[in-house]
Write an enzyme that holds these catalytic residues in place. Structure first.
Site, mmCIF file in Angstrom:
data_model
loop_
_atom_site.group_PDB
_atom_site.id
_atom_site.type_symbol
_atom_site.label_atom_id
_atom_site.label_comp_id
_atom_site.label_asym_id
_atom_site.label_seq_id
_atom_site.Cartn_x
_atom_site.Cartn_y
_atom_site.Cartn_z
ATOM 1 N N THR A 113 0.874 -1.119 0.042
ATOM 2 C CA THR A 113 -0.018 0.084 0.012
ATOM 3 C C THR A 113 1.002 1.235 -0.135
ATOM 4 O O THR A 113 1.567 1.402 0.871
ATOM 5 C CB THR A 113 -0.976 -0.140 1.234
ATOM 6 N N LYS A 188 -7.318 1.398 -2.763
ATOM 7 C CA LYS A 188 -6.698 0.882 -1.660
ATOM 8 C C LYS A 188 -7.186 2.090 -0.609
ATOM 9 O O LYS A 188 -7.547 1.841 0.735
ATOM 10 C CB LYS A 188 -5.299 0.591 -1.274
ATOM 11 N N LYS A 256 0.501 4.898 8.356
ATOM 12 C CA LYS A 256 1.217 5.281 7.009
ATOM 13 C C LYS A 256 0.065 5.395 5.946
ATOM 14 O O LYS A 256 0.064 6.330 5.460
ATOM 15 C CB LYS A 256 2.294 4.177 6.801
#
Length: 309
Positions: A113, A188, A256
């Site tokens: 990701t 995502k 993150k």
């Protein structure tokens, strides 16, 4: 000799188990994903910054390679599953990185990701070198990786997607081409935004059940198949109830992801209060030294701040 379109020929190429696949990043999820490829009969090369995390794969027949560059030179297909966008940038664009060492015609699939902007940059530079790239982040956590039931969100050309689909099917069941380079990463982000607020609700729900004197497991039986149902409720709430806060997905990696999502949302002038609230709560857990716990550890924060009766 029978003629095939390039896409059809690539599909045949990818199902040939004599082809060499390189896998970079064999952590909590990457190890399981690589295992499925190995069990399918492909020759598998592996690299991880911590070599010991590849030991089990090597015992099963994988070959340890000393550097990213060496692996890139030897593999026909390269899959990456690392931690952060800076890691992706280093292993793809560094002097000894994938795009400097891979052969023309190699397929590279980044399943980390990461940033949609970085995915487009990698795609552009790879195209100049005749290297085929896809950004293909996943969802499903350690359970989905172990069961080969990951959701895989893909950005790239239709032709490249069709070529590597047989490989992706070894790791996931819901595999969708979302658009051009970067589209997988954008999708995502949609996934992580939906999870962020949902995780707050799941944790609050279990905390409420516990403090109301109910059996949280029995409560789950009633609510997980109704309108409140979600993957997090079905898969992570049981872990909360058992007191299992080990990572299926690290808090530090979720933070993150939320940072990337917020940056992308702000670029589009979007208002995301739920996402920002979730990020602030997880950052409080990180400050408390729980960055290596699973995302379900948000439950601990709620319990910590519960008002005295």
């Amino acid at each position: 000799m029978k003629k095939y379109s390039k896409g059809r020929w690539c599909s045949i190429f990818m199902t040939n188990n004599h082809r060499v696949i390189g896998f970079i990043g064999t952590g909590v999820m990457g190890k399981s994903m690589a295992t499925h490829i190995l069990k399918a009969g492909y020759k598998l090369l592996v690299y991880n910054r911590t070599q010991s995390r590849t030991t089990d794969l090597v015992k099963m027949g994988a070959t340890w390679i000393n550097t990213v560059g060496e692996l890139s030179e030897k593999a026909d297909i390269i899959i990456t599953m690392v931690g952060y966008p800076q890691d992706v940038k280093e292993i793809y664009l560094g002097e000894e990185g994938i795009l400097h060492k891979a052969k023309k015609g190699t397929y590279v699939i980044d399943m980390t990701t990461s940033s949609p902007i970085l995915a487009r940059e990698i795609h552009k530079k790879a195209k100049e070198k005749g290297i085929n790239t896809l950004d293909a982040p996943v969802s499903g956590g350690d359970i989905g990786a172990q069961q080969a039931k990951l959701t895989i969100m893909v950005g790239g050309s239709k032709e490249d997607f069709e070529a590597v689909t047989p490989i992706l099917k070894l790791m996931g069941t819901n595999i969708v081409l979302q658009g051009n380079a970067g589209a997988g990463q954008h999708t995502k982000m949609c996934n992580q935004i939906a999870i962020a607020s949902n995780m707050i609700g799941v944790c609050e729900s279990i905390s409420y059940a516990k403090n109301a004197g109910l059996d949280p497991n029995t409560v789950l039986e009633s609510i997980e198949t109704g309108a409140a149902g979600s993957w997090s409720l079905s898969n992570l709430a049981p872990r909360m109830i058992k007191g299992d806060f080990e990572p299926g997905f690290y808090i530090k990696h979720f933070i993150k992801d939320m940072k990337i999502a917020i940056e992308s949302a702000e670029e589009m002038k979007l208002y995301t209060p739920g996402l920002k609230l979730a990020k602030s709560l997880y950052e409080e857990l990180e400050a408390d030294g729980k960055e290596n716990k699973g995302t379900q550890a948000l439950f601990l924060l709620l319990e910590k701040h519960a008002l005295p009766v």
